[in-house]
Design a protein around this motif. Structure first.
Motif, PDB file in Angstrom:
ATOM      1  N   LEU A   1      50.333  24.660  49.156  1.00 53.77           N
ATOM      2  CA  LEU A   1      49.153  25.522  49.095  1.00 53.77           C
ATOM      3  C   LEU A   1      47.895  24.793  48.630  1.00 53.77           C
ATOM      4  O   LEU A   1      46.816  25.379  48.650  1.00 53.77           O
ATOM      5  CB  LEU A   1      49.417  26.693  48.138  1.00 53.77           C
ATOM      6  CG  LEU A   1      50.473  27.708  48.583  1.00 53.77           C
ATOM      7  CD1 LEU A   1      50.808  28.661  47.442  1.00 53.77           C
ATOM      8  CD2 LEU A   1      49.976  28.486  49.806  1.00 53.77           C
ATOM      9  N   VAL A   2      48.027  23.531  48.203  1.00 55.72           N
ATOM     10  CA  VAL A   2      46.861  22.813  47.690  1.00 55.72           C
ATOM     11  C   VAL A   2      46.397  21.780  48.710  1.00 55.72           C
ATOM     12  O   VAL A   2      47.083  21.483  49.690  1.00 55.72           O
ATOM     13  CB  VAL A   2      47.168  22.149  46.327  1.00 55.72           C
ATOM     14  CG1 VAL A   2      47.686  23.177  45.334  1.00 55.72           C
ATOM     15  CG2 VAL A   2      48.155  20.995  46.475  1.00 55.72           C
ATOM     16  N   ASP A   3      45.214  21.223  48.446  1.00 54.69           N
ATOM     17  CA  ASP A   3      44.635  20.232  49.356  1.00 54.69           C
ATOM     18  C   ASP A   3      44.776  18.809  48.832  1.00 54.69           C
ATOM     19  O   ASP A   3      44.803  17.859  49.603  1.00 54.69           O
ATOM     20  CB  ASP A   3      43.141  20.530  49.563  1.00 54.69           C
ATOM     21  CG  ASP A   3      42.903  21.945  50.038  1.00 54.69           C
ATOM     22  OD1 ASP A   3      43.236  22.232  51.197  1.00 54.69           O
ATOM     23  OD2 ASP A   3      42.401  22.774  49.252  1.00 54.69           O
ATOM     24  N   TRP A   4      44.835  18.692  47.502  1.00 53.44           N
ATOM     25  CA  TRP A   4      44.912  17.386  46.847  1.00 53.44           C
ATOM     26  C   TRP A   4      45.951  17.440  45.739  1.00 53.44           C
ATOM     27  O   TRP A   4      46.091  18.462  45.068  1.00 53.44           O
ATOM     28  CB  TRP A   4      43.578  17.018  46.207  1.00 53.44           C
ATOM     29  CG  TRP A   4      42.481  16.635  47.143  1.00 53.44           C
ATOM     30  CD1 TRP A   4      41.721  17.459  47.923  1.00 53.44           C
ATOM     31  CD2 TRP A   4      41.990  15.308  47.383  1.00 53.44           C
ATOM     32  NE1 TRP A   4      40.799  16.740  48.632  1.00 53.44           N
ATOM     33  CE2 TRP A   4      40.933  15.414  48.316  1.00 53.44           C
ATOM     34  CE3 TRP A   4      42.335  14.046  46.901  1.00 53.44           C
ATOM     35  CZ2 TRP A   4      40.227  14.305  48.772  1.00 53.44           C
ATOM     36  CZ3 TRP A   4      41.630  12.933  47.342  1.00 53.44           C
ATOM     37  CH2 TRP A   4      40.584  13.065  48.279  1.00 53.44           C
ATOM     38  N   VAL A   5      46.627  16.332  45.529  1.00 49.17           N
ATOM     39  CA  VAL A   5      47.475  16.172  44.354  1.00 49.17           C
ATOM     40  C   VAL A   5      47.175  14.797  43.764  1.00 49.17           C
ATOM     41  O   VAL A   5      46.985  13.822  44.500  1.00 49.17           O
ATOM     42  CB  VAL A   5      48.973  16.328  44.703  1.00 49.17           C
ATOM     43  CG1 VAL A   5      49.443  15.263  45.678  1.00 49.17           C
ATOM     44  CG2 VAL A   5      49.822  16.334  43.436  1.00 49.17           C
ATOM     45  N   THR A   6      47.101  14.719  42.431  1.00 49.89           N
ATOM     46  CA  THR A   6      46.643  13.486  41.775  1.00 49.89           C
ATOM     47  C   THR A   6      47.665  12.990  40.745  1.00 49.89           C
ATOM     48  O   THR A   6      47.368  12.920  39.550  1.00 49.89           O
ATOM     49  CB  THR A   6      45.284  13.713  41.084  1.00 49.89           C
ATOM     50  OG1 THR A   6      45.433  14.730  40.068  1.00 49.89           O
ATOM     51  CG2 THR A   6      44.227  14.136  42.086  1.00 49.89           C
ATOM     52  N   PRO A   7      48.871  12.624  41.155  1.00 48.27           N
ATOM     53  CA  PRO A   7      49.871  12.164  40.186  1.00 48.27           C
ATOM     54  C   PRO A   7      49.633  10.727  39.743  1.00 48.27           C
ATOM     55  O   PRO A   7      49.133   9.903  40.509  1.00 48.27           O
ATOM     56  CB  PRO A   7      51.173  12.269  40.985  1.00 48.27           C
ATOM     57  CG  PRO A   7      50.740  11.968  42.394  1.00 48.27           C
ATOM     58  CD  PRO A   7      49.383  12.604  42.535  1.00 48.27           C
ATOM     59  N   ASN A   8      49.999  10.424  38.476  1.00 49.23           N
ATOM     60  CA  ASN A   8      50.109   9.022  38.108  1.00 49.23           C
ATOM     61  C   ASN A   8      51.452   8.519  38.623  1.00 49.23           C
ATOM     62  O   ASN A   8      52.207   9.259  39.269  1.00 49.23           O
ATOM     63  CB  ASN A   8      49.942   8.822  36.597  1.00 49.23           C
ATOM     64  CG  ASN A   8      50.981   9.573  35.782  1.00 49.23           C
ATOM     65  OD1 ASN A   8      52.116   9.789  36.221  1.00 49.23           O
ATOM     66  ND2 ASN A   8      50.594   9.995  34.582  1.00 49.23           N
ATOM     67  N   HIS A   9      51.785   7.275  38.348  1.00 52.45           N
ATOM     68  CA  HIS A   9      53.002   6.719  38.942  1.00 52.45           C
ATOM     69  C   HIS A   9      54.257   7.415  38.425  1.00 52.45           C
ATOM     70  O   HIS A   9      55.214   7.624  39.187  1.00 52.45           O
ATOM     71  CB  HIS A   9      53.062   5.208  38.677  1.00 52.45           C
ATOM     72  CG  HIS A   9      52.216   4.415  39.612  1.00 52.45           C
ATOM     73  ND1 HIS A   9      50.849   4.512  39.628  1.00 52.45           N
ATOM     74  CD2 HIS A   9      52.540   3.525  40.596  1.00 52.45           C
ATOM     75  CE1 HIS A   9      50.362   3.712  40.572  1.00 52.45           C
ATOM     76  NE2 HIS A   9      51.364   3.116  41.173  1.00 52.45           N
ATOM     77  N   SER A  10      54.276   7.789  37.162  1.00 57.06           N
ATOM     78  CA  SER A  10      55.437   8.496  36.622  1.00 57.06           C
ATOM     79  C   SER A  10      55.600   9.850  37.300  1.00 57.06           C
ATOM     80  O   SER A  10      56.709  10.242  37.700  1.00 57.06           O
ATOM     81  CB  SER A  10      55.290   8.684  35.112  1.00 57.06           C
ATOM     82  OG  SER A  10      55.295   7.442  34.447  1.00 57.06           O
TER      83      SER A  10
END
Length: 282
Positions: free
Chosen positions: A145-154
């Motif tokens: 449902l989202v346009d962006w996801v911003t995970p760090n490496h973990s």
């Protein structure tokens, strides 16, 4: 919705943060609101959990009831519909489900506003901030449902089942795996910004909807004021998208904002202090 309702106050656009409350203001809704203000946007907030924390780490968190979240989102949307949404810590499966319900209502209404998810699963001090059932629902229902996801490496590793992501090649494969998994759950392709603040060198990888890879070099800023960097980056990214930047420009401008917030920060507290979120207007 009344025809007179818009997503601006005068000429100032409204953006919404759905996240936890950090009483030390290094992360969470209070930090997000500062990032929004620094970009000339008006921020509203829906608090998912109250945390007990300081610059020394998270001691506990207390989830807000799902019914309160639902009522808050409906109330805000009726009067101050957002031009963009940032999602941070949610804490429980019930909170994730409530946010999904809200986003699905927006999509059915034809809304195409940008939605940026910062997948807060654990604190930097190691405390679990989203129960396992919530992580599963985040992957299967929220990500589509989202346009962006911003995970760090973990976080990228937790989302994809890859336990040890180190090389650039492994980062690219994990980001592509995440995109494929989202499509497999019925979602549209999403932009993945895998942040590199937790590795050396701190380079970020952007994988766009078209599966194009863009490595963006980062710099290591020597400072103890690093609390909430991922939170600030996702909020700054949302701001730049709402202000009209294209994908690459928005990412670069968000990175530049965070870098200066780190460089200009002054030590606060006895642990990992907050960045200087308001540097553009100070």
């Amino acid at each position: 919705m009344p025809s007179s309702v818009t997503n601006t106050i005068g000429e100032v656009k409204t953006v919404l943060t759905i996240a936890g409350f950090d009483p030390s203001s290094g992360a969470g809704v209070t930090a997000d609101l500062m990032v929004f203000a620094a970009h000339g946007l008006f921020g509203t907030s829906c608090i998912t959990a109250l945390t007990v924390q300081s610059t020394m780490g998270v001691r506990a968190f207390y989830p807000v009831e799902a019914s309160i979240l639902s009522d808050s989102l409906a109330c805000l949307d009726d009067d101050l519909p957002p031009a963009g949404i940032k999602i941070g810590m949610m804490g429980t499966r019930a909170a994730v489900a409530t946010v999904c319900d809200y986003l699905e209502r927006l999509r059915r209404r034809g809304s195409d506003i940008p939605v940026v998810l910062d997948p807060v699963i654990r604190s930097s001090s190691g405390r679990e901030l989203l129960e396992p059932e919530g992580v599963d629902l985040l992957k299967k229902r929220l990500l589509p449902l989202v346009d962006w996801v911003t995970p760090n490496h973990s976080e990228l590793g937790w989302l994809t089942g890859r336990s040890d992501i180190k090389s650039k090649e492994e980062t690219v494969r994990a980001a592509e795996d995440l995109q494929r998994e989202v499509i497999g759950h019925g979602g549209k392709p999403l932009n993945v910004l895998a942040t590199g603040g937790d590795i050396i060198p701190p380079d970020d990888l952007l994988v766009t909807l078209a599966s194009r890879h863009h490595w963006m070099s980062g710099e290591h800023v020597e400072t103890s004021s690093t609390h909430g960097t991922g939170c600030a980056l996702s909020s700054a990214l949302l701001c730049r998208l709402v202000l009209g930047d294209d994908l690459i420009t928005a990412t670069r401008n968000a990175k530049s904002y965070v870098a200066e917030a780190l460089r200009s920060a002054v030590p606060i507290g006895r642990g990992r202090g907050p960045m200087n979120h308001l540097w553009p207007i100070r």
